[in-house]
Design a protein around this motif. Structure first.
Motif, PDB file in Angstrom:
ATOM      1  N   PHE A 103     -13.565  -0.288  16.071  1.00  0.00           N
ATOM      2  CA  PHE A 103     -13.549   1.090  15.605  1.00  0.00           C
ATOM      3  C   PHE A 103     -12.469   1.198  14.533  1.00  0.00           C
ATOM      4  N   ILE A 104     -12.883   1.423  13.287  1.00  0.00           N
ATOM      5  CA  ILE A 104     -11.949   1.601  12.179  1.00  0.00           C
ATOM      6  C   ILE A 104     -11.682   3.097  12.046  1.00  0.00           C
ATOM      7  N   LEU A 105     -10.513   3.545  12.503  1.00  0.00           N
ATOM      8  CA  LEU A 105     -10.209   4.963  12.532  1.00  0.00           C
ATOM      9  C   LEU A 105      -9.523   5.411  11.238  1.00  0.00           C
ATOM     10  N   SER A 106      -9.969   6.536  10.719  1.00  0.00           N
ATOM     11  CA  SER A 106      -9.342   7.140   9.537  1.00  0.00           C
ATOM     12  C   SER A 106      -9.414   8.649   9.687  1.00  0.00           C
ATOM     13  N   SER A 107      -8.328   9.320   9.338  1.00  0.00           N
ATOM     14  CA  SER A 107      -8.281  10.768   9.514  1.00  0.00           C
ATOM     15  C   SER A 107      -9.103  11.488   8.453  1.00  0.00           C
ATOM     16  N   LEU A 108      -9.758  12.551   8.857  1.00  0.00           N
ATOM     17  CA  LEU A 108     -10.569  13.361   7.942  1.00  0.00           C
ATOM     18  C   LEU A 108      -9.656  14.262   7.114  1.00  0.00           C
ATOM     19  N   ASN A 109      -9.202  13.753   5.990  1.00  0.00           N
ATOM     20  CA  ASN A 109      -8.395  14.585   5.105  1.00  0.00           C
ATOM     21  C   ASN A 109      -8.664  14.218   3.659  1.00  0.00           C
ATOM     22  N   VAL A 168     -17.021   2.870  11.576  1.00  0.00           N
ATOM     23  CA  VAL A 168     -15.986   3.719  10.985  1.00  0.00           C
ATOM     24  C   VAL A 168     -15.965   5.044  11.748  1.00  0.00           C
ATOM     25  N   VAL A 169     -14.793   5.395  12.274  1.00  0.00           N
ATOM     26  CA  VAL A 169     -14.640   6.615  13.073  1.00  0.00           C
ATOM     27  C   VAL A 169     -13.674   7.550  12.354  1.00  0.00           C
ATOM     28  N   LEU A 170     -14.204   8.667  11.859  1.00  0.00           N
ATOM     29  CA  LEU A 170     -13.388   9.660  11.160  1.00  0.00           C
ATOM     30  C   LEU A 170     -12.875  10.660  12.191  1.00  0.00           C
ATOM     31  N   THR A 171     -11.556  10.753  12.326  1.00  0.00           N
ATOM     32  CA  THR A 171     -10.940  11.534  13.390  1.00  0.00           C
ATOM     33  C   THR A 171     -10.458  12.900  12.901  1.00  0.00           C
ATOM     34  N   LYS A 172      -9.966  13.697  13.838  1.00  0.00           N
ATOM     35  CA  LYS A 172      -9.404  15.038  13.592  1.00  0.00           C
ATOM     36  C   LYS A 172     -10.459  16.013  13.079  1.00  0.00           C
ATOM     37  N   ALA A 173     -11.688  15.894  13.582  1.00  0.00           N
ATOM     38  CA  ALA A 173     -12.775  16.774  13.142  1.00  0.00           C
ATOM     39  C   ALA A 173     -12.514  18.226  13.509  1.00  0.00           C
ATOM     40  N   ASP A 174     -11.617  18.467  14.463  1.00  0.00           N
ATOM     41  CA  ASP A 174     -11.295  19.833  14.855  1.00  0.00           C
ATOM     42  C   ASP A 174     -10.346  20.511  13.874  1.00  0.00           C
ATOM     43  N   ILE A 175      -9.672  19.726  13.041  1.00  0.00           N
ATOM     44  CA  ILE A 175      -8.674  20.275  12.117  1.00  0.00           C
ATOM     45  C   ILE A 175      -9.222  20.431  10.704  1.00  0.00           C
ATOM     46  N   TYR A 176      -9.961  19.427  10.238  1.00  0.00           N
ATOM     47  CA  TYR A 176     -10.396  19.399   8.845  1.00  0.00           C
ATOM     48  C   TYR A 176     -11.791  19.986   8.673  1.00  0.00           C
ATOM     49  N   LYS A 177     -11.935  20.787   7.633  1.00  0.00           N
ATOM     50  CA  LYS A 177     -13.217  21.422   7.336  1.00  0.00           C
ATOM     51  C   LYS A 177     -14.164  20.431   6.662  1.00  0.00           C
ATOM     52  N   ASN A 178     -15.435  20.788   6.645  1.00  0.00           N
ATOM     53  CA  ASN A 178     -16.453  20.002   5.937  1.00  0.00           C
ATOM     54  C   ASN A 178     -16.547  18.568   6.450  1.00  0.00           C
ATOM     55  N   ALA A 179     -16.421  18.393   7.764  1.00  0.00           N
ATOM     56  CA  ALA A 179     -16.477  17.047   8.347  1.00  0.00           C
ATOM     57  C   ALA A 179     -17.820  16.381   8.085  1.00  0.00           C
ATOM     58  N   ALA A 180     -18.903  17.137   8.178  1.00  0.00           N
ATOM     59  CA  ALA A 180     -20.233  16.571   7.971  1.00  0.00           C
ATOM     60  C   ALA A 180     -20.401  16.070   6.545  1.00  0.00           C
ATOM     61  N   GLU A 181     -19.894  16.844   5.580  1.00  0.00           N
ATOM     62  CA  GLU A 181     -19.995  16.438   4.168  1.00  0.00           C
ATOM     63  C   GLU A 181     -19.166  15.183   3.896  1.00  0.00           C
ATOM     64  N   LYS A 182     -17.978  15.128   4.494  1.00  0.00           N
ATOM     65  CA  LYS A 182     -17.117  13.956   4.303  1.00  0.00           C
ATOM     66  C   LYS A 182     -17.758  12.717   4.933  1.00  0.00           C
ATOM     67  N   ARG A 183     -18.365  12.882   6.079  1.00  0.00           N
ATOM     68  CA  ARG A 183     -19.046  11.766   6.741  1.00  0.00           C
ATOM     69  C   ARG A 183     -20.167  11.229   5.848  1.00  0.00           C
ATOM     70  N   LYS A 184     -20.959  12.131   5.267  1.00  0.00           N
ATOM     71  CA  LYS A 184     -22.051  11.720   4.380  1.00  0.00           C
ATOM     72  C   LYS A 184     -21.513  10.998   3.151  1.00  0.00           C
ATOM     73  N   GLU A 185     -20.403  11.481   2.625  1.00  0.00           N
ATOM     74  CA  GLU A 185     -19.787  10.851   1.446  1.00  0.00           C
ATOM     75  C   GLU A 185     -19.336   9.436   1.745  1.00  0.00           C
ATOM     76  N   VAL A 186     -18.721   9.242   2.920  1.00  0.00           N
ATOM     77  CA  VAL A 186     -18.255   7.912   3.311  1.00  0.00           C
ATOM     78  C   VAL A 186     -19.437   6.990   3.564  1.00  0.00           C
ATOM     79  N   GLU A 187     -20.466   7.493   4.227  1.00  0.00           N
ATOM     80  CA  GLU A 187     -21.666   6.694   4.478  1.00  0.00           C
ATOM     81  C   GLU A 187     -22.282   6.199   3.173  1.00  0.00           C
ATOM     82  N   ASP A 188     -22.354   7.068   2.182  1.00  0.00           N
ATOM     83  CA  ASP A 188     -22.961   6.698   0.896  1.00  0.00           C
ATOM     84  C   ASP A 188     -22.178   5.594   0.198  1.00  0.00           C
ATOM     85  N   LYS A 189     -20.868   5.590   0.387  1.00  0.00           N
ATOM     86  CA  LYS A 189     -20.024   4.604  -0.303  1.00  0.00           C
ATOM     87  C   LYS A 189     -19.928   3.274   0.438  1.00  0.00           C
TER      88      LYS A 189
END
Length: 349
Positions: A115-121, A145-166
């Protein structure tokens, strides 16, 4: 817990017999859970023992790879105090040790998933994640890849899609260890005998996730600084924990440097699109600069290939080649020293 360990160790004993490691029984089987100044805490069928290695292992050691590491299955003596043999590894996640010397640092062994953890910021670093991916592909484990702190950062779904595309096909998940959002998506990677390693920068939530999965505050935690992925080193050593479902979790300290130790196979996996393009170039030794018929250059000019992605590929390619040259020279030097010492021992006899 003893019943759980018995079930786990019995299943592992059968798997090692399949690879012709027959000189053992379940009473002598152990797994390294942490290392403390040259001594090893080893989980056994009945508990956890403090063990040292035999003089033979120490004498025959050429590189760090020859010594036990977190996650290793080992054979211990009848008294449960000495590691006598390191059993064959199914996988090995390692990096270049911090500093100038070309030394390997083994992070964890016998892992199924990383699990490669990275904060959603806003400072989420794709290049850093790609470095982890290369180490993971090289290890033989499966990366998530596990994007953490989804409760704090907005637009988590959009950021996830962006990372997936890259990241081209790598599984990407978003979670919150506080609200438990997305935690159920981790369940396919758990199961009796499975091992998961948690890696990432300090403060991204590795220890918090470990505590959640164990349902116990076994690891100290600290909040990430606002605005970046940098945090205090709350976890100071690597340690393996056994969950109630038979899954092993290896929590690791944050890594400030992610230098390649090996990685050519990982590079080919992570950047397979670029290497496929390179095979279509007119010249086999194309450097992708000014040569005519360069398929890579054509794809960059057309906008199909991100030039930053190609630049990252070239940078990692150079770094891996450099480390392979240094590593080979160091290995040759260590081999010479080993045989020199053996020669001295024979003369003494």
């Amino acid at each position: 817990m003893n019943t759980l360990r018995t079930q786990l160790f019995n299943s592992k004993l059968e798997s090692f017999k399949e690879v012709n490691v027959n000189d053992m029984n379940v009473q002598n089987l152990g797994r390294v859970v942490t290392e403390q100044k040259g001594a090893y805490m080893v989980m056994t069928k009945t508990g956890v023992n403090l063990c040292k290695i035999t003089g033979k292992i120490r004498f025959e050691t050429v590189t760090r790879e020859d010594l036990p590491a977190i996650g290793d299955w080992v054979l211990i003596n009848d008294e449960g105090s000495t590691i006598e043999k390191v059993l064959p590894r199914a996988s090995k996640f390692s990096r270049k040790k911090a500093g100038l010397e070309a030394d390997e640092q083994i992070i964890a062994t016998n892992i199924d998933t990383v699990f490669i953890l990275s904060s959603l910021n806003d400072e989420l670093n794709i290049g850093r994640i790609e470095r982890y991916l290369l180490l993971c592909w090289e290890s033989g484990a499966n990366p998530v890849v596990v994007l953490t702190k989804a409760d704090i950062y907005k637009n988590a779904a959009e950021k996830r899609k962006e990372v997936e595309d890259k990241l081209y096909g790598v599984k990407v998940l978003t979670i919150s260890s506080i609200t438990k959002e997305g935690i159920e998506e981790l369940s396919p990677y758990f199961g009796m005998g499975k091992t998961i390693a948690l890696v990432g920068s300090s403060g991204v939530g590795k220890s918090t996730l470990t505590n959640l999965l164990l349902d116990d505050d076994v690891q100290k935690t600290n909040e990430i600084r606002d605005g970046d992925d940098k945090g205090k080193h709350t976890t100071t050593h690597r340690e393996l924990f056994l969950l109630k479902n038979g899954t092993s979790i290896i929590d690791t300290p944050g890594m400030r440097e992610i230098q390649m130790w090996q990685g050519q196979e990982g590079l080919s996996t992570q950047f397979s699109d670029i290497e496929e393009l390179a095979h279509s170039c007119r010249f086999k030794d194309c450097s992708h600069n000014e040569e005519p018929g360069c398929r890579v250059k054509e794809t960059i000019l057309s906008g199909e290939l991100d030039p930053n992605r190609f630049s990252q590929y070239q940078k990692l390619q150079r770094e891996i080649a450099y480390m392979e040259r240094r590593g080979n020279k160091r290995l040759e030097s260590l081999e010479r020293k080993k045989w020199k010492n053996i020669g001295k021992q024979r003369k003494l006899k």
